[in-house]
Write an enzyme that holds these catalytic residues in place. Sequence first.
Site, PDB file in Angstrom:
ATOM      1  N   LYS A 153     -25.377  10.929 -13.678  1.00 19.27           N
ATOM      2  CA  LYS A 153     -26.834  11.131 -13.747  1.00 19.27           C
ATOM      3  C   LYS A 153     -27.222  11.555 -15.161  1.00 19.27           C
ATOM      4  CE  LYS A 153     -30.480  13.643 -11.187  1.00 19.27           C
ATOM      5  NZ  LYS A 153     -30.726  14.690 -10.175  1.00 19.27           N
TER       6      LYS A 153
ATOM      7  N   SER B 147     -34.225  13.385  -6.781  1.00 16.52           N
ATOM      8  CA  SER B 147     -34.398  12.796  -8.081  1.00 16.52           C
ATOM      9  C   SER B 147     -33.245  11.887  -8.502  1.00 16.52           C
ATOM     10  CB  SER B 147     -34.547  13.898  -9.122  1.00 16.52           C
ATOM     11  OG  SER B 147     -33.358  14.692  -9.180  1.00 16.52           O
TER      12      SER B 147
ATOM     13  N   SER C  40     -31.676  16.711  -4.328  1.00 20.01           N
ATOM     14  CA  SER C  40     -31.582  15.451  -5.068  1.00 20.01           C
ATOM     15  C   SER C  40     -30.250  14.731  -5.011  1.00 20.01           C
ATOM     16  CB  SER C  40     -31.957  15.678  -6.523  1.00 20.01           C
ATOM     17  OG  SER C  40     -33.331  15.917  -6.611  1.00 20.01           O
TER      18      SER C  40
END
Length: 503
Positions: free
Chosen positions: A80, A155, A179
């Site tokens: 990420k 997210s 997330s």
Amino acid sequence: MTEIVRSTAAALAERLAAGEVTSTELTEAHLDRIDAVDGAVHAFLHVDRDGALADAAESDARRARGEARGPLDGVPIAVKDVLTTRGLPTTCGSRILEGWIPPYDATVVTRLREAGLPILGKTNMDEFAMGSSTEHSAYGPTRNPWDLDRIPGGSGGGSAAAVAAFEAPLAIGTDTGGSIRQPGAVTGTVGVKPTYGGVSRYGLVALANSLDQAGPVTRTVLDAAMLHDVIGGHDPRDSTSIAQEWPSFTEAARAGSTGDMTGVKVGVITELAGEGWQPGVMARFQESVDLLVKAGAEVVEVSCPSFVHALAAYYLILPAEASSNLAKFDAMRFGLRVVPDGDPSAEEVMRATRDAGFGDEVKRRIILGTYALSSGYYDAYYGQAQKIRTLISRDFDAAFGSVDVLVSPTAPTTAFRLGEKLDDPMAMYLNDLATIPANLAGVPGISVPNGLADEDGLPSGFQVLAPALADDRVYRVGAALEAMYAEQWGGLLLDRAPGLETE
Ligand code: GLN
């Protein structure tokens, strides 16, 4: 699609160990898959083809010398874009960090490199990890591989979609309010939020320091456990990192996969079900609970009365911390600098940069957080929220006094359509109803795919929460459930995901 990219990380690890495949072949297969489908999915913000192949070549050379660094040496991974990577862009999904190349690796990234995992690239995310759909990324949304008109959760939608679309066998996500777990639920993947302090936050660009935790995003529980074993453990560079020896999560997952839940006491959380929850999601949840009973678990209902205030407390604590964390993006130190015409003062440059560099959701939370922290309002908002946080921890303590794990659906709905909740922040926030309590209390949680939950055939997730430090329990119970479903389905839920075929 080659069968390599459909393999689990554990299977790839075995084939590497047996000399049936090289890391270079694996890495190339995934890079080719990214080339083929990421135009449609947009899971990646940056693909590091050369770097990944160089890492793979080194891994192959090590293995040839009999010096493999562990089971996952040579298995590629996606990270990420909120974790710093030396020499690779790190944007946090924001314009304000466009062009910034960090001079150092996050500890999680260091551990991946030390364990020999080639890094395929950086995955898309809501700006500074604020959101539940990845639509708040300044670089455009990621799409759900199950249905390209749907959101992949957020997210960390990029990491979840990369794994669900077979672009990466493994990924790293971060979970501040859900997330990792919520994207897992809506993409049919496995996501784990470790105990707070279990995985180093050094180099994780902070959204809310007291809530953030990095963790595995995978297709199976065993893969998540193996990855957790690589990234977890004490780090002197993170003052909140827990200094203790952790048990092997790989062993916990393997033990669970026998499917025997005898002696395990499971609590169904009263407050995380009922009205407002999609009927199909509740139906799948009930089936999962029934399976655990069949496997020998004892199931009781447990009330956690303060959980109904978790969302409200979170949306004061998170913006408060975020507003302070994001103050460092001031045009002087990192990334973007917008210089207005004329002879602007430093303050004018900062204002113009922050105005251009931050998106609406980030601005909304900075304003909210600054307000909640301002003198005169501090006690009424931030102070109250912290008290609720304590009550939520007490609810967990009381519940874990009588059960080993707590369970709930991971997300209240299946994946919604892109744009559907974008103009309605409250509707967006509600997606994390079930995941937020764990962050407020610092306890670990997993989301395991538990079936198709609506008429469009979209997946849902089953959440298992355990006491702080007892992450092994989420792997044990998660693996048991997964094994029972694998028998029912003849494989993984993701094997039934439609579309995206390129051959
Ligand atoms: N969706 C939640 C939020 O918007 C959680 C985000 C996260 O876990 N990073 O804050």
